[in-house]
Design an enzyme around this catalytic site. Structure first.
Site, PDB file in Angstrom:
ATOM      1  N   GLY A   1       0.414  -1.396   0.360  1.00 34.26           N
ATOM      2  CA  GLY A   1      -0.501   0.263   0.072  1.00 34.26           C
ATOM      3  C   GLY A   1       0.965   0.918   0.091  1.00 34.26           C
ATOM      4  O   GLY A   1       1.807   0.954   0.088  1.00 34.26           O
TER       5      GLY A   1
ATOM      6  N   GLY B   1       2.792   1.402   3.248  1.00 34.10           N
ATOM      7  CA  GLY B   1       3.262   0.360   3.796  1.00 34.10           C
ATOM      8  C   GLY B   1       4.779  -0.041   2.957  1.00 34.10           C
ATOM      9  O   GLY B   1       5.696  -0.867   3.224  1.00 34.10           O
TER      10      GLY B   1
ATOM     11  N   THR C   1     -10.719  -5.937   8.124  1.00 39.52           N
ATOM     12  CA  THR C   1      -9.739  -5.776   8.139  1.00 39.52           C
ATOM     13  C   THR C   1      -8.900  -5.580   9.617  1.00 39.52           C
ATOM     14  O   THR C   1      -8.080  -5.430  10.307  1.00 39.52           O
ATOM     15  CB  THR C   1      -9.262  -4.751   7.049  1.00 39.52           C
ATOM     16  OG1 THR C   1     -10.026  -6.273   6.214  1.00 39.52           O
ATOM     17  CG2 THR C   1      -7.529  -4.999   7.038  1.00 39.52           C
TER      18      THR C   1
ATOM     19  N   THR D   1      -4.044   6.169  13.854  1.00 44.47           N
ATOM     20  CA  THR D   1      -4.720   7.567  12.573  1.00 44.47           C
ATOM     21  C   THR D   1      -4.849   8.869  13.780  1.00 44.47           C
ATOM     22  O   THR D   1      -5.428   7.978  14.562  1.00 44.47           O
ATOM     23  CB  THR D   1      -6.041   6.923  12.002  1.00 44.47           C
ATOM     24  OG1 THR D   1      -6.388   8.483  11.463  1.00 44.47           O
ATOM     25  CG2 THR D   1      -7.011   6.772  12.634  1.00 44.47           C
ATOM     26  N   ASP D   2      -5.354   9.405  13.093  1.00 43.49           N
ATOM     27  CA  ASP D   2      -5.321  10.568  14.248  1.00 43.49           C
ATOM     28  C   ASP D   2      -7.147  10.616  14.995  1.00 43.49           C
ATOM     29  O   ASP D   2      -7.192  11.568  15.645  1.00 43.49           O
ATOM     30  CB  ASP D   2      -4.690  12.383  13.978  1.00 43.49           C
ATOM     31  CG  ASP D   2      -4.991  13.102  12.910  1.00 43.49           C
ATOM     32  OD1 ASP D   2      -5.446  12.225  11.756  1.00 43.49           O
ATOM     33  OD2 ASP D   2      -4.238  13.755  12.180  1.00 43.49           O
ATOM     34  N   GLU D   3      -7.311  10.114  13.449  1.00 43.83           N
ATOM     35  CA  GLU D   3      -9.016  10.419  13.496  1.00 43.83           C
ATOM     36  C   GLU D   3      -9.556   9.878  14.334  1.00 43.83           C
ATOM     37  O   GLU D   3     -10.446   9.252  14.956  1.00 43.83           O
ATOM     38  CB  GLU D   3      -9.388   9.490  12.064  1.00 43.83           C
ATOM     39  CG  GLU D   3      -8.691  10.388  11.032  1.00 43.83           C
ATOM     40  CD  GLU D   3     -10.028  10.541   9.492  1.00 43.83           C
ATOM     41  OE1 GLU D   3     -11.110   9.313   9.949  1.00 43.83           O
ATOM     42  OE2 GLU D   3      -9.118  10.205   8.136  1.00 43.83           O
TER      43      GLU D   3
ATOM     44  N   TYR E   1     -14.459   3.910   9.620  1.00 48.25           N
ATOM     45  CA  TYR E   1     -13.145   4.358   9.223  1.00 48.25           C
ATOM     46  C   TYR E   1     -12.653   4.055  10.291  1.00 48.25           C
ATOM     47  O   TYR E   1     -12.393   3.222  11.757  1.00 48.25           O
ATOM     48  CB  TYR E   1     -12.808   5.063   8.458  1.00 48.25           C
ATOM     49  CG  TYR E   1     -11.359   4.915   8.303  1.00 48.25           C
ATOM     50  CD1 TYR E   1     -10.426   3.771   8.095  1.00 48.25           C
ATOM     51  CD2 TYR E   1     -10.857   6.638   8.759  1.00 48.25           C
ATOM     52  CE1 TYR E   1      -8.757   3.733   8.523  1.00 48.25           C
ATOM     53  CE2 TYR E   1      -9.828   6.164   8.986  1.00 48.25           C
ATOM     54  CZ  TYR E   1      -8.396   5.423   9.002  1.00 48.25           C
ATOM     55  OH  TYR E   1      -7.156   5.618   9.033  1.00 48.25           O
TER      56      TYR E   1
ATOM     57  N   ASN F   1      -2.999  13.105   7.949  1.00 46.30           N
ATOM     58  CA  ASN F   1      -2.959  13.090   7.226  1.00 46.30           C
ATOM     59  C   ASN F   1      -1.382  13.163   6.030  1.00 46.30           C
ATOM     60  O   ASN F   1      -0.865  14.035   6.042  1.00 46.30           O
ATOM     61  CB  ASN F   1      -3.794  14.186   6.919  1.00 46.30           C
ATOM     62  CG  ASN F   1      -4.955  13.991   6.774  1.00 46.30           C
ATOM     63  OD1 ASN F   1      -5.584  14.118   7.773  1.00 46.30           O
ATOM     64  ND2 ASN F   1      -5.556  14.114   5.584  1.00 46.30           N
TER      65      ASN F   1
ATOM     66  N   TYR G   1     -15.406  18.944  -0.586  1.00 36.71           N
ATOM     67  CA  TYR G   1     -16.759  19.187  -0.022  1.00 36.71           C
ATOM     68  C   TYR G   1     -17.089  20.157   0.465  1.00 36.71           C
ATOM     69  O   TYR G   1     -16.268  20.540   1.368  1.00 36.71           O
ATOM     70  CB  TYR G   1     -16.195  17.327   1.295  1.00 36.71           C
ATOM     71  CG  TYR G   1     -15.962  16.497   0.571  1.00 36.71           C
ATOM     72  CD1 TYR G   1     -16.499  15.651  -0.710  1.00 36.71           C
ATOM     73  CD2 TYR G   1     -15.354  15.475   1.038  1.00 36.71           C
ATOM     74  CE1 TYR G   1     -16.294  14.082  -1.394  1.00 36.71           C
ATOM     75  CE2 TYR G   1     -15.053  13.750   0.663  1.00 36.71           C
ATOM     76  CZ  TYR G   1     -15.697  13.810  -0.819  1.00 36.71           C
ATOM     77  OH  TYR G   1     -15.038  12.085  -1.185  1.00 36.71           O
TER      78      TYR G   1
ATOM     79  N   ARG H   1      -6.530  20.072   8.322  1.00 36.11           N
ATOM     80  CA  ARG H   1      -5.981  18.481   8.470  1.00 36.11           C
ATOM     81  C   ARG H   1      -4.937  18.957   8.115  1.00 36.11           C
ATOM     82  O   ARG H   1      -4.047  20.011   7.688  1.00 36.11           O
ATOM     83  CB  ARG H   1      -5.598  18.058   7.094  1.00 36.11           C
ATOM     84  CG  ARG H   1      -7.688  17.318   6.886  1.00 36.11           C
ATOM     85  CD  ARG H   1      -7.714  16.404   8.014  1.00 36.11           C
ATOM     86  NE  ARG H   1      -9.233  15.512   7.378  1.00 36.11           N
ATOM     87  CZ  ARG H   1     -10.218  16.058   8.028  1.00 36.11           C
ATOM     88  NH1 ARG H   1     -10.813  17.104   8.742  1.00 36.11           N
ATOM     89  NH2 ARG H   1     -11.665  15.692   7.620  1.00 36.11           N
TER      90      ARG H   1
ATOM     91  N   HIS I   1     -18.529  14.054   8.321  1.00 35.59           N
ATOM     92  CA  HIS I   1     -17.395  15.033   7.784  1.00 35.59           C
ATOM     93  C   HIS I   1     -16.735  15.921   8.622  1.00 35.59           C
ATOM     94  O   HIS I   1     -17.565  16.893   9.541  1.00 35.59           O
ATOM     95  CB  HIS I   1     -17.285  15.809   7.031  1.00 35.59           C
ATOM     96  CG  HIS I   1     -16.171  16.086   6.271  1.00 35.59           C
ATOM     97  ND1 HIS I   1     -16.214  17.092   5.181  1.00 35.59           N
ATOM     98  CD2 HIS I   1     -14.616  16.131   6.570  1.00 35.59           C
ATOM     99  CE1 HIS I   1     -15.098  17.606   4.670  1.00 35.59           C
ATOM    100  NE2 HIS I   1     -14.032  16.494   5.800  1.00 35.59           N
TER     101      HIS I   1
HETATM  102  O1  DAU Z   1      -5.928  11.667   9.353  1.00 31.74           O
HETATM  103  C1  DAU Z   1      -5.403  10.483   9.286  1.00 31.74           C
HETATM  104  C2  DAU Z   1      -6.368  10.157   7.760  1.00 31.74           C
HETATM  105  O2  DAU Z   1      -5.920  11.020   7.063  1.00 31.74           O
HETATM  106  C3  DAU Z   1      -6.256   8.949   7.835  1.00 31.74           C
HETATM  107  O3  DAU Z   1      -6.484   8.063   8.312  1.00 31.74           O
HETATM  108  C4  DAU Z   1      -7.145   8.602   7.271  1.00 31.74           C
HETATM  109  O4  DAU Z   1      -6.487   7.089   6.375  1.00 31.74           O
HETATM  110  C5  DAU Z   1      -6.342   9.487   5.535  1.00 31.74           C
HETATM  111  O5  DAU Z   1      -7.730   8.580   4.399  1.00 31.74           O
HETATM  112  C6  DAU Z   1      -7.442  10.352   6.052  1.00 31.74           C
HETATM  113  O6  DAU Z   1      -8.749  10.934   6.398  1.00 31.74           O
HETATM  114  P1  DAU Z   1      -9.429  11.973   6.021  1.00 31.74           P
HETATM  115  O7  DAU Z   1     -10.452  11.511   5.661  1.00 31.74           O
HETATM  116  O8  DAU Z   1      -8.835  13.492   6.220  1.00 31.74           O
HETATM  117  O9  DAU Z   1      -8.581  12.111   4.217  1.00 31.74           O
HETATM  118  P2  DAU Z   1      -9.395  12.180   2.673  1.00 31.74           P
HETATM  119  O10 DAU Z   1      -8.093  12.740   1.655  1.00 31.74           O
HETATM  120  O11 DAU Z   1     -10.555  11.886   2.444  1.00 31.74           O
HETATM  121  O12 DAU Z   1      -9.926  14.047   2.671  1.00 31.74           O
HETATM  122  C7  DAU Z   1      -9.160  14.644   2.896  1.00 31.74           C
HETATM  123  C8  DAU Z   1      -9.681  16.229   3.510  1.00 31.74           C
HETATM  124  O13 DAU Z   1     -10.365  16.616   1.955  1.00 31.74           O
HETATM  125  C9  DAU Z   1     -10.742  15.718   4.473  1.00 31.74           C
HETATM  126  O14 DAU Z   1     -11.610  17.156   4.789  1.00 31.74           O
HETATM  127  C10 DAU Z   1     -12.431  15.379   2.681  1.00 31.74           C
HETATM  128  C11 DAU Z   1     -12.235  16.241   1.910  1.00 31.74           C
HETATM  129  N1  DAU Z   1     -12.312  16.190   0.250  1.00 31.74           N
HETATM  130  C12 DAU Z   1     -12.013  14.322   0.614  1.00 31.74           C
HETATM  131  C13 DAU Z   1     -12.131  13.302  -0.986  1.00 31.74           C
HETATM  132  C14 DAU Z   1     -11.559  12.572  -1.512  1.00 31.74           C
HETATM  133  C15 DAU Z   1     -13.256  16.438  -0.275  1.00 31.74           C
HETATM  134  O15 DAU Z   1     -13.529  17.882  -0.648  1.00 31.74           O
HETATM  135  N2  DAU Z   1     -12.834  15.645  -1.739  1.00 31.74           N
HETATM  136  C16 DAU Z   1     -12.799  14.999  -2.084  1.00 31.74           C
HETATM  137  O16 DAU Z   1     -12.770  13.973  -2.965  1.00 31.74           O
END
Ligand code: DAU
Length: 340
Positions: A10, A13, A99, A124-126, A148, A177, A205, A212, A274
């Site tokens: 991944g 990883g 998983t 994760t910090d989430e 998640y 992130n 979104y 982040r 969110h």
């Molecule tokens: O904080 C650590 C985490 O960061 C990890 O544990 C997760 O595996 C990783 O996916 C990430 O989580 P997020 O939900 O913060 O990541 P994501 O890349 O999905 O989204 C980052 C930000 O961007 C979040 O506020 C949502 C926003 N977003 C994301 C996507 C995919 C958008 O606005 N549009 C999008 O299409």
């Protein structure tokens, strides 16, 4: 050390495995189920390395895990195998519980039985939930809000219980992130970069003001390696990049790096539940000798360049299984969204 790294095909990883083998001098057995985001191409350069072996399989496969631990006399385990995408967890929560909780439980129990000396759970910090102000410390209450993050919190607690109950030497890392080369283009930065390269809309979104803290993948891997070598059993270590940004600002920055117009940004219906902001306090980890080294402006530039030069890596991904996912996740939202 002789290490078993799971999820080594991944994103995080594969960077981790390369670092441990090439720089760290460790022997690494990589176990990866090669689900949709696991990609053998991520580690192809290591295939003939004397200290590296790859095995295709699931961390929930007890017999396989037992055999690998015994045959390779594994001394340390790093569990980087996980279902990781929040949006997919909303579509299919069950596979995340399987998983991230059940699989982690199998790995823990077999590692304990095999007498493994160090076990690092990559989390994760989430798990702290949305943090409107301030930063989360390792003692904070867990308030996961998506399938998640709830599954990861379950895996964390199961891991920590192995220290309390059996004195099995586990450590948990909670990273922010992460971004960099080889990240599957469903996540924010690689999705937006690859869409922008193709002059496709960037689905932002809600109001785009979520925050982040961005962590370069090499800094994340260095932190995991530090915890493996110097972490204290039973302890949790936060890993933050120190680069807190609003999503809208990151979208604009990557568009500017690519020389593309802001009009590509499309405000779309928000992600359900969110989380507005994540921010961690990483002082516990800096005390054992780690600190982030990559400024976000540099890291983003390098990452954008990588995607620009590696179309042969991401184009096949975006034309496969990804298409159906993209239509289900974004089709309606994009048709109803509005431009910046
Ligand atoms: O904080 C650590 C985490 O960061 C990890 O544990 C997760 O595996 C990783 O996916 C990430 O989580 P997020 O939900 O913060 O990541 P994501 O890349 O999905 O989204 C980052 C930000 O961007 C979040 O506020 C949502 C926003 N977003 C994301 C996507 C995919 C958008 O606005 N549009 C999008 O299409």
């Amino acid at each position: 050390m002789k290490l078993l790294v799971t999820g080594g095909a991944g994103f995080i990883g594969s960077h981790l495995v390369r670092r441990l083998v090439v720089q760290g001098g460790h022997q690494v057995v990589n176990l990866d189920a090669l689900k949709y985001s696991g990609n053998p191409a991520n580690t192809h350069d290591l295939n003939s390395h004397a200290r590296y072996r790859f095995f295709h399989g699931d961390i929930a496969d007890q017999a396989l895990v037992k055999r690998l631990l015994e045959e390779h006399r594994i001394e340390g385990v790093i569990n980087a195998a996980a279902e990781t995408h929040v949006d997919r967890s909303i579509l299919d929560p069950g596979s995340f519980a399987n998983t991230d909780v059940v699989g982690t439980g199998v790995l823990l129990e077999e590692a304990r039985r095999a007498g493994v000396k160090r076990f690092v759970q990559v989390s994760t910090d989430e798990v702290y939930g949305s943090v409107e102000t301030g930063t989360s410390t390792e003692e904070d209450r867990l308030v996961p809000r998506s399938p998640y993050s709830a599954s990861k919190a379950g895996g964390d607690l199961l891991t920590l219980s192995f220290w309390t109950t059996y004195r099995f030497p586990v450590m948990v890392t909670r990273g922010s992130n992460t971004y960099g080369p080889n990240q599957y283009p469903e996540k924010f930065i690689p999705l937006f970069v690859t869409n922008a390269i193709d002059d496709q809309p960037l689905p932002l979104y809600g109001d785009g003001c979520q925050r982040r803290d961005w962590l370069a993948v090499e800094d994340h891997c260095a932190a995991i390696e530090r915890v493996l070598s110097d972490g204290e059993p039973g302890q949790i270590y936060n890993i933050g990049g120190g680069n807190e940004r609003e999503n809208l600002a990151v979208a604009e920055q990557l568009l500017s790096l690519l020389g593309k117009p802001k009009s590509l940004i499309r405000f779309v219906e928000d992600r359900p539940g969110h989380d507005r902001r994540y921010a961690v306090d990483s002082r516990k980890l800096t005390k054992i000798g780690w600190q982030p080294t990559v400024p976000f402006d540099d890291g983003l530039k390098t990452t954008v360049e990588w995607y620009r030069k590696h179309e042969s890596w991401w184009r096949p991904i975006k034309s496969g299984e990804f298409r159906a996912y993209y239509e289900a996740m974004y089709g309606k939202r994009l048709r109803e969204g509005s431009s910046a």
